[in-house]
Scaffold this motif. Structure first.
Motif, short mmCIF file in Angstrom:
data_model
loop_
_atom_site.label_atom_id
_atom_site.label_comp_id
_atom_site.label_asym_id
_atom_site.label_seq_id
_atom_site.Cartn_x
_atom_site.Cartn_y
_atom_site.Cartn_z
N HIS A 1 49.86 -3.99 25.90
CA HIS A 1 48.97 -4.97 25.29
C HIS A 1 47.97 -4.30 24.36
CE1 HIS A 1 50.54 -8.17 27.75
NE2 HIS A 1 50.29 -7.50 28.86
N CYS A 2 48.32 -3.14 23.84
CA CYS A 2 47.40 -2.39 23.00
C CYS A 2 48.09 -1.96 21.70
CB CYS A 2 46.89 -1.15 23.75
SG CYS A 2 45.54 -0.31 22.93
N LEU A 3 47.32 -1.88 20.64
CA LEU A 3 47.83 -1.33 19.39
C LEU A 3 47.80 0.19 19.46
CD1 LEU A 3 45.86 -3.57 16.86
CD2 LEU A 3 48.32 -3.69 17.28
N GLU B 1 55.25 -7.09 15.71
CA GLU B 1 54.54 -7.27 16.98
C GLU B 1 53.06 -6.89 16.85
OE1 GLU B 1 55.46 -8.55 20.01
OE2 GLU B 1 57.12 -9.27 18.79
N ALA B 2 52.77 -5.88 16.05
CA ALA B 2 51.38 -5.49 15.85
C ALA B 2 50.61 -6.58 15.09
CB ALA B 2 51.31 -4.17 15.09
N ALA B 3 51.26 -7.14 14.06
CA ALA B 3 50.62 -8.23 13.32
C ALA B 3 50.38 -9.44 14.23
CB ALA B 3 51.49 -8.62 12.13
N LYS B 4 51.34 -9.71 15.09
CA LYS B 4 51.21 -10.83 16.03
C LYS B 4 50.06 -10.62 17.00
CE LYS B 4 53.78 -13.16 19.73
NZ LYS B 4 55.03 -13.15 20.52
N LEU B 5 49.94 -9.40 17.53
CA LEU B 5 48.87 -9.11 18.48
C LEU B 5 47.50 -9.23 17.81
CD1 LEU B 5 48.18 -8.27 21.36
CD2 LEU B 5 48.38 -5.87 20.64
N CYS B 6 47.40 -8.78 16.56
CA CYS B 6 46.14 -8.92 15.82
C CYS B 6 45.80 -10.39 15.61
CB CYS B 6 46.24 -8.20 14.48
SG CYS B 6 46.22 -6.40 14.60
N ALA B 7 46.81 -11.20 15.31
CA ALA B 7 46.57 -12.62 15.11
C ALA B 7 46.09 -13.28 16.40
CB ALA B 7 47.85 -13.30 14.61
N GLU B 8 46.69 -12.90 17.52
CA GLU B 8 46.29 -13.48 18.81
C GLU B 8 44.85 -13.10 19.18
OE1 GLU B 8 50.71 -13.46 20.95
OE2 GLU B 8 49.26 -11.87 21.36
N ARG C 1 42.49 -12.54 16.91
CA ARG C 1 41.63 -12.88 15.78
C ARG C 1 41.07 -11.63 15.09
NH1 ARG C 1 37.05 -16.28 16.58
NH2 ARG C 1 36.68 -15.17 18.53
N THR C 2 41.93 -10.65 14.92
CA THR C 2 41.57 -9.42 14.21
C THR C 2 42.12 -9.51 12.79
OG1 THR C 2 41.63 -8.13 16.25
CG2 THR C 2 41.78 -6.92 14.18
N THR C 3 41.24 -9.47 11.81
CA THR C 3 41.64 -9.60 10.41
C THR C 3 42.23 -8.29 9.91
OG1 THR C 3 39.86 -11.19 10.03
CG2 THR C 3 40.86 -10.18 8.09
N LEU C 4 43.35 -8.40 9.20
CA LEU C 4 44.01 -7.23 8.62
C LEU C 4 43.77 -7.21 7.11
CD1 LEU C 4 47.45 -7.41 10.48
CD2 LEU C 4 45.54 -5.89 10.99
N PHE C 5 43.32 -6.07 6.62
CA PHE C 5 43.12 -5.87 5.18
C PHE C 5 44.06 -4.76 4.72
CE2 PHE C 5 39.15 -7.71 6.54
CZ PHE C 5 38.69 -8.45 5.47
N TRP C 6 44.89 -5.03 3.73
CA TRP C 6 45.69 -3.98 3.11
C TRP C 6 44.89 -3.48 1.91
CZ3 TRP C 6 47.82 -7.86 5.86
CH2 TRP C 6 48.87 -7.55 6.72
N VAL C 7 44.43 -2.22 2.00
CA VAL C 7 43.49 -1.71 1.01
C VAL C 7 43.98 -0.39 0.43
CG1 VAL C 7 41.59 -2.81 2.26
CG2 VAL C 7 42.10 -0.40 2.69
N GLY C 8 43.36 -0.01 -0.68
CA GLY C 8 43.57 1.32 -1.23
C GLY C 8 42.77 2.33 -0.44
N GLU C 9 42.99 3.60 -0.71
CA GLU C 9 42.28 4.65 0.01
C GLU C 9 40.77 4.50 -0.18
OE1 GLU C 9 42.55 9.51 0.55
OE2 GLU C 9 43.21 8.56 -1.31
N GLY C 10 40.05 4.48 0.93
CA GLY C 10 38.61 4.33 0.85
C GLY C 10 38.15 2.95 0.44
N SER D 1 45.15 -10.76 5.89
CA SER D 1 45.91 -11.59 6.81
C SER D 1 45.03 -11.96 8.00
CB SER D 1 47.15 -10.84 7.31
OG SER D 1 47.84 -11.59 8.29
N GLY D 2 45.16 -13.21 8.45
CA GLY D 2 44.40 -13.64 9.61
C GLY D 2 42.92 -13.77 9.34
N LEU D 3 42.56 -14.16 8.12
CA LEU D 3 41.15 -14.26 7.75
C LEU D 3 40.50 -15.42 8.49
CD1 LEU D 3 38.99 -13.06 5.86
CD2 LEU D 3 39.65 -14.77 4.18
#
Length: 261
Positions: free
Chosen positions: A41-43, A73-80, A82-91, A99-101
């Motif tokens: 149950h952990c990333l 599965e990691a994206a699903k766990l973050c959604a469950e 309510r952890t927002t995912l940001f795809w960003v450049g370095e820094g 995703s999941g905003l």
């Protein structure tokens, strides 16, 4: 195993599925170069030399820098959680996707109220001006006049900053390598400002000084640090580079690394 866990003694991984209020979480963590997947149950971020454990409910946001492979599965766990995912450049110098905003309706309503109430908007704009330039804002009763005052101040600032570091200023409208480097540096700052805006639950589009652009509020926020902390560093770097090789083109990767650092 490198452990980012904030678990209390005796707490099991199953307990991580409990809903942790965002206000009780750490704001964000940036991850780069690894495979983000689920173990129980952990990333976990698996790398060649180590494995980093990340409780999904410990952070409000995960910033995924280049080199991160995300499993379904990691994206699903973050959604469950309510952890927002940001795809960003370095820094954080680029923002590619979110995703999941989870926008905060109360904050956006407050932001909208300031935007549509003229007296509140002018008051907020005057505060922004004061933060931007560390000086009191001249009296004004309209946003248009404030924008005109700000524009004149910014033009003068760029010219003064260039002279201070020994650069020849040819105006922002030109297409010189110098001006392209400044524009690219600004875009890096805007990306970081948009990440912060979204992370806090505000709308990037509802601006105070700026309006009519999907990133109006982003520009407002970026300006509060641009002239005091960010752009002077960029100008000094450009001056140093031109002294060593005045004819060399500024590679965007160079400018991005300066902004990142």
């Amino acid at each position: 195993m490198t452990n980012l866990s904030v678990l209390a003694v005796g707490q099991s991984r199953k307990d991580l599925l409990l809903d942790v209020p965002v206000t009780n979480r750490l704001s964000w963590v940036a991850l780069g170069k690894g495979r983000l997947e689920v173990d129980g149950h952990c990333l976990v971020l698996t790398r060649e030399d180590n494995v980093i454990e990340i409780p999904p409910g410990a952070f409000a946001s995960l910033l995924l820098e280049p080199g991160v492979v995300l499993t379904h599965e990691a994206a699903k766990l973050c959604a469950e959680n309510r952890t927002t995912l940001f795809w960003v450049g370095e820094g954080g110098t680029r923002l590619y996707a979110v995703s999941g905003l989870h926008a905060n309706s109360e904050l956006i309503l407050a932001q909208t109220t300031v935007r549509i109430d003229l007296s509140k908007r002018i008051a907020a704009a005057r505060r922004l001006y004061t933060v931007m330039f560390d000086s009191p804002c001249p009296p004004s009763l309209t946003i248009e006049k404030l924008r005109g005052i700000e524009g004149s101040k910014v033009k003068a600032w760029y010219a003064e900053q260039a002279i201070a570091v020994g650069l020849e200023w040819d105006g922002r409208a030109t297409k010189s390598a110098f001006q392209q480097a400044i524009s690219y540096a600004n875009s890096c700052l805007y990306a970081l400002s948009e990440i912060a805006t979204l992370m806090l639950g505000y709308s990037p589009a509802i601006g105070i000084m700026h309006s009519g652009d999907p990133k109006s509020f982003v520009y407002d926020i970026a300006d509060t640090v641009k002239f005091k902390h960010f752009m002077p560093h960029v100008f000094r770097w450009i001056a140093t580079r031109q002294q060593s090789d005045p004819l060399k083109y500024f590679a965007f990767s160079e400018v991005r690394c300066v902004c990142r650092d």
